[in-house]
Design a protein around this motif. Sequence first.
Motif, PDB file in Angstrom:
ATOM      1  N   HIS A  30       0.825  -1.204   0.000  1.00 35.98           N
ATOM      2  CA  HIS A  30       0.000   0.000   0.000  1.00 35.98           C
ATOM      3  C   HIS A  30       0.853   1.245   0.000  1.00 35.98           C
ATOM      4  CE1 HIS A  30       1.244   0.135   4.184  1.00 35.98           C
ATOM      5  NE2 HIS A  30       0.863   1.403   4.180  1.00 35.98           N
ATOM      6  N   GLY A  31       0.218   2.356  -0.335  1.00 41.53           N
ATOM      7  CA  GLY A  31       0.784   3.676  -0.132  1.00 41.53           C
ATOM      8  C   GLY A  31      -0.157   4.454   0.776  1.00 41.53           C
ATOM      9  N   THR A  32       0.364   4.983   1.857  1.00 41.12           N
ATOM     10  CA  THR A  32      -0.477   5.654   2.856  1.00 41.12           C
ATOM     11  C   THR A  32      -0.968   7.007   2.362  1.00 41.12           C
ATOM     12  OG1 THR A  32       0.698   4.559   4.662  1.00 41.12           O
ATOM     13  CG2 THR A  32      -0.537   6.556   5.210  1.00 41.12           C
ATOM     14  N   LEU A  33      -2.250   7.261   2.525  1.00 41.21           N
ATOM     15  CA  LEU A  33      -2.843   8.571   2.271  1.00 41.21           C
ATOM     16  C   LEU A  33      -3.339   9.190   3.582  1.00 41.21           C
ATOM     17  CD1 LEU A  33      -4.711   7.656  -1.013  1.00 41.21           C
ATOM     18  CD2 LEU A  33      -2.612   9.001  -0.795  1.00 41.21           C
ATOM     19  N   LYS A  34      -4.055   8.435   4.386  1.00 39.99           N
ATOM     20  CA  LYS A  34      -4.352   8.830   5.777  1.00 39.99           C
ATOM     21  C   LYS A  34      -3.893   7.700   6.671  1.00 39.99           C
ATOM     22  CE  LYS A  34      -7.643  10.717   9.081  1.00 39.99           C
ATOM     23  NZ  LYS A  34      -6.705  11.768   9.497  1.00 39.99           N
ATOM     24  N   PRO A  35      -2.933   7.958   7.557  1.00 42.62           N
ATOM     25  CA  PRO A  35      -2.359   6.895   8.386  1.00 42.62           C
ATOM     26  C   PRO A  35      -3.390   6.254   9.315  1.00 42.62           C
ATOM     27  CG  PRO A  35      -0.976   8.861   8.392  1.00 42.62           C
ATOM     28  CD  PRO A  35      -2.275   9.256   7.768  1.00 42.62           C
ATOM     29  N   PRO A  36      -3.090   5.052   9.802  1.00 45.12           N
ATOM     30  CA  PRO A  36      -4.025   4.334  10.680  1.00 45.12           C
ATOM     31  C   PRO A  36      -4.447   5.148  11.896  1.00 45.12           C
ATOM     32  CG  PRO A  36      -2.280   2.862   9.952  1.00 45.12           C
ATOM     33  CD  PRO A  36      -1.894   4.245   9.489  1.00 45.12           C
ATOM     34  N   PHE A  37      -5.727   5.026  12.232  1.00 45.47           N
ATOM     35  CA  PHE A  37      -6.286   5.771  13.352  1.00 45.47           C
ATOM     36  C   PHE A  37      -7.435   4.984  13.969  1.00 45.47           C
ATOM     37  CE2 PHE A  37      -8.505   6.912   9.500  1.00 45.47           C
ATOM     38  CZ  PHE A  37      -9.841   6.933   9.850  1.00 45.47           C
ATOM     39  N   ARG A  38      -7.674   5.233  15.246  1.00 47.85           N
ATOM     40  CA  ARG A  38      -8.844   4.685  15.913  1.00 47.85           C
ATOM     41  C   ARG A  38     -10.032   5.600  15.660  1.00 47.85           C
ATOM     42  NH1 ARG A  38      -4.727   3.496  19.522  1.00 47.85           N
ATOM     43  NH2 ARG A  38      -4.944   5.552  20.504  1.00 47.85           N
ATOM     44  N   LEU A  39     -11.198   5.014  15.547  1.00 52.05           N
ATOM     45  CA  LEU A  39     -12.404   5.775  15.248  1.00 52.05           C
ATOM     46  C   LEU A  39     -12.903   6.554  16.466  1.00 52.05           C
ATOM     47  CD1 LEU A  39     -14.802   3.565  13.089  1.00 52.05           C
ATOM     48  CD2 LEU A  39     -13.731   5.726  12.442  1.00 52.05           C
ATOM     49  N   SER A  40     -13.371   7.774  16.212  1.00 54.15           N
ATOM     50  CA  SER A  40     -14.023   8.547  17.268  1.00 54.15           C
ATOM     51  C   SER A  40     -15.529   8.342  17.252  1.00 54.15           C
ATOM     52  CB  SER A  40     -13.720  10.031  17.088  1.00 54.15           C
ATOM     53  OG  SER A  40     -14.235  10.496  15.847  1.00 54.15           O
ATOM     54  N   GLY A  41     -16.055   7.862  16.109  1.00 45.38           N
ATOM     55  CA  GLY A  41     -17.495   7.660  15.971  1.00 45.38           C
ATOM     56  C   GLY A  41     -17.795   6.337  15.304  1.00 45.38           C
ATOM     57  N   SER A  42     -18.690   6.363  14.336  1.00 43.64           N
ATOM     58  CA  SER A  42     -19.114   5.125  13.693  1.00 43.64           C
ATOM     59  C   SER A  42     -18.375   4.881  12.386  1.00 43.64           C
ATOM     60  CB  SER A  42     -20.620   5.160  13.419  1.00 43.64           C
ATOM     61  OG  SER A  42     -20.907   6.049  12.350  1.00 43.64           O
ATOM     62  N   ARG A  43     -18.236   3.620  12.053  1.00 42.49           N
ATOM     63  CA  ARG A  43     -17.653   3.252  10.772  1.00 42.49           C
ATOM     64  C   ARG A  43     -18.526   3.737   9.621  1.00 42.49           C
ATOM     65  NH1 ARG A  43     -16.253  -2.960   8.753  1.00 42.49           N
ATOM     66  NH2 ARG A  43     -16.248  -2.498   6.505  1.00 42.49           N
ATOM     67  N   ALA A  44     -19.829   3.686   9.786  1.00 39.68           N
ATOM     68  CA  ALA A  44     -20.734   4.126   8.727  1.00 39.68           C
ATOM     69  C   ALA A  44     -20.523   5.599   8.396  1.00 39.68           C
ATOM     70  CB  ALA A  44     -22.181   3.877   9.144  1.00 39.68           C
ATOM     71  N   ALA A  45     -20.301   6.430   9.398  1.00 41.13           N
ATOM     72  CA  ALA A  45     -20.072   7.850   9.163  1.00 41.13           C
ATOM     73  C   ALA A  45     -18.749   8.064   8.427  1.00 41.13           C
ATOM     74  CB  ALA A  45     -20.079   8.604  10.485  1.00 41.13           C
ATOM     75  N   LEU A  46     -17.721   7.326   8.814  1.00 36.57           N
ATOM     76  CA  LEU A  46     -16.444   7.401   8.110  1.00 36.57           C
ATOM     77  C   LEU A  46     -16.619   7.008   6.648  1.00 36.57           C
ATOM     78  CD1 LEU A  46     -13.338   7.518   7.828  1.00 36.57           C
ATOM     79  CD2 LEU A  46     -13.277   5.159   8.691  1.00 36.57           C
ATOM     80  N   GLU A  47     -17.311   5.922   6.391  1.00 38.05           N
ATOM     81  CA  GLU A  47     -17.507   5.452   5.032  1.00 38.05           C
ATOM     82  C   GLU A  47     -18.290   6.459   4.195  1.00 38.05           C
ATOM     83  OE1 GLU A  47     -19.309   1.702   5.928  1.00 38.05           O
ATOM     84  OE2 GLU A  47     -17.408   0.615   5.743  1.00 38.05           O
ATOM     85  N   ALA A  48     -19.269   7.107   4.790  1.00 35.27           N
ATOM     86  CA  ALA A  48     -20.049   8.107   4.060  1.00 35.27           C
ATOM     87  C   ALA A  48     -19.179   9.297   3.663  1.00 35.27           C
ATOM     88  CB  ALA A  48     -21.233   8.570   4.904  1.00 35.27           C
ATOM     89  N   ASP A  49     -18.339   9.760   4.579  1.00 34.48           N
ATOM     90  CA  ASP A  49     -17.480  10.896   4.269  1.00 34.48           C
ATOM     91  C   ASP A  49     -16.374  10.514   3.293  1.00 34.48           C
ATOM     92  OD1 ASP A  49     -18.957  12.620   5.749  1.00 34.48           O
ATOM     93  OD2 ASP A  49     -17.513  12.849   7.388  1.00 34.48           O
ATOM     94  N   LEU A  50     -15.885   9.288   3.384  1.00 39.56           N
ATOM     95  CA  LEU A  50     -14.866   8.831   2.448  1.00 39.56           C
ATOM     96  C   LEU A  50     -15.448   8.720   1.036  1.00 39.56           C
ATOM     97  CD1 LEU A  50     -12.055   7.856   1.819  1.00 39.56           C
ATOM     98  CD2 LEU A  50     -12.644   5.614   2.764  1.00 39.56           C
ATOM     99  N   ALA A  51     -16.662   8.227   0.924  1.00 43.12           N
ATOM    100  CA  ALA A  51     -17.322   8.153  -0.377  1.00 43.12           C
ATOM    101  C   ALA A  51     -17.536   9.546  -0.958  1.00 43.12           C
ATOM    102  CB  ALA A  51     -18.656   7.418  -0.242  1.00 43.12           C
ATOM    103  N   ALA A  52     -17.927  10.501  -0.115  1.00 42.68           N
ATOM    104  CA  ALA A  52     -18.132  11.872  -0.581  1.00 42.68           C
ATOM    105  C   ALA A  52     -16.817  12.505  -1.022  1.00 42.68           C
ATOM    106  CB  ALA A  52     -18.783  12.705   0.522  1.00 42.68           C
ATOM    107  N   LEU A  53     -15.740  12.253  -0.284  1.00 41.14           N
ATOM    108  CA  LEU A  53     -14.424  12.763  -0.657  1.00 41.14           C
ATOM    109  C   LEU A  53     -13.988  12.209  -2.008  1.00 41.14           C
ATOM    110  CD1 LEU A  53     -11.734  14.224  -0.100  1.00 41.14           C
ATOM    111  CD2 LEU A  53     -11.043  12.232   1.265  1.00 41.14           C
ATOM    112  N   ALA A  54     -14.172  10.919  -2.205  1.00 41.17           N
ATOM    113  CA  ALA A  54     -13.788  10.297  -3.475  1.00 41.17           C
ATOM    114  C   ALA A  54     -14.604  10.866  -4.634  1.00 41.17           C
ATOM    115  CB  ALA A  54     -13.963   8.785  -3.389  1.00 41.17           C
ATOM    116  N   ALA A  55     -15.873  11.160  -4.391  1.00 46.09           N
ATOM    117  CA  ALA A  55     -16.753  11.651  -5.454  1.00 46.09           C
ATOM    118  C   ALA A  55     -16.371  13.054  -5.914  1.00 46.09           C
ATOM    119  CB  ALA A  55     -18.195  11.629  -4.983  1.00 46.09           C
TER     120      ALA A  55
END
Length: 227
Positions: free
Chosen positions: A61-86
């Motif tokens: 892999h090539g790191t873009l955002k380094p590993p981190f523990r979640l502060s909230g839900s995985r679903a919220a992370l996935e929604a924001d990641l999808a929006a960023l990619a779009a």
Amino acid sequence: MTEYSRFAVYYAPEPGPLADFAAAWLGWDPVAAAPVAHPDLPGLPIPVEAITATPRKYGFHGTLKPPFRLSGSRAALEADLAALAARTAPAEMPGLEPGRIGTFLALTPTGDTAPLAALAAACVRDLDPHRAPLTEADLARRRKARLTPRQEEHLTRWGYPYVMEDFRFHLTLSGKLSPEAAGATIDALRPVLAPLLPVPFRIDALCLFGEAEDGRFHLLHRYALTG
């Protein structure tokens, strides 16, 4: 359902010859979430198992955002990641080349990497609300590396010292090696890698990885960059 202690956003190659060789080289396929037999590569100074022991658990892999523990839900992370990619365009460079970064080996991009640096900065910045604060133990471990003042600022602000101006994209191929072992390993790898490296090298997706209980990272989803 597998539980993940940390998440990360990486570049990972699409399925194909490079991904297959890299999974075998490291001994771990993050897509299949399974160990892979190492290749029999002549000319290596030490066994491939030893060369790749440190990076194995992360997968190629090539790191873009380094590993981190979640502060909230995985679903919220996935929604924001999808929006960023779009809203983000792919980043393209002439190619990749193997070499040394300090004491380890990696593939690094050639040509203008400014669009890639901007992509990584957006991942770090836009997804940071999902990152739980570092513990004192995390901070102490990172500070053992004798950080510069700017890297210390990155650590406290973004949870990792080597981001923003201190970011250098790379695809890790080894752990720490002596100069002699590094040279011999590169010599053995070059002819094998040469026909596998993409021309041009294009990052057209953000890959969400998760760290399982055994410390190994799994590729959970690939988000196409469509901006």
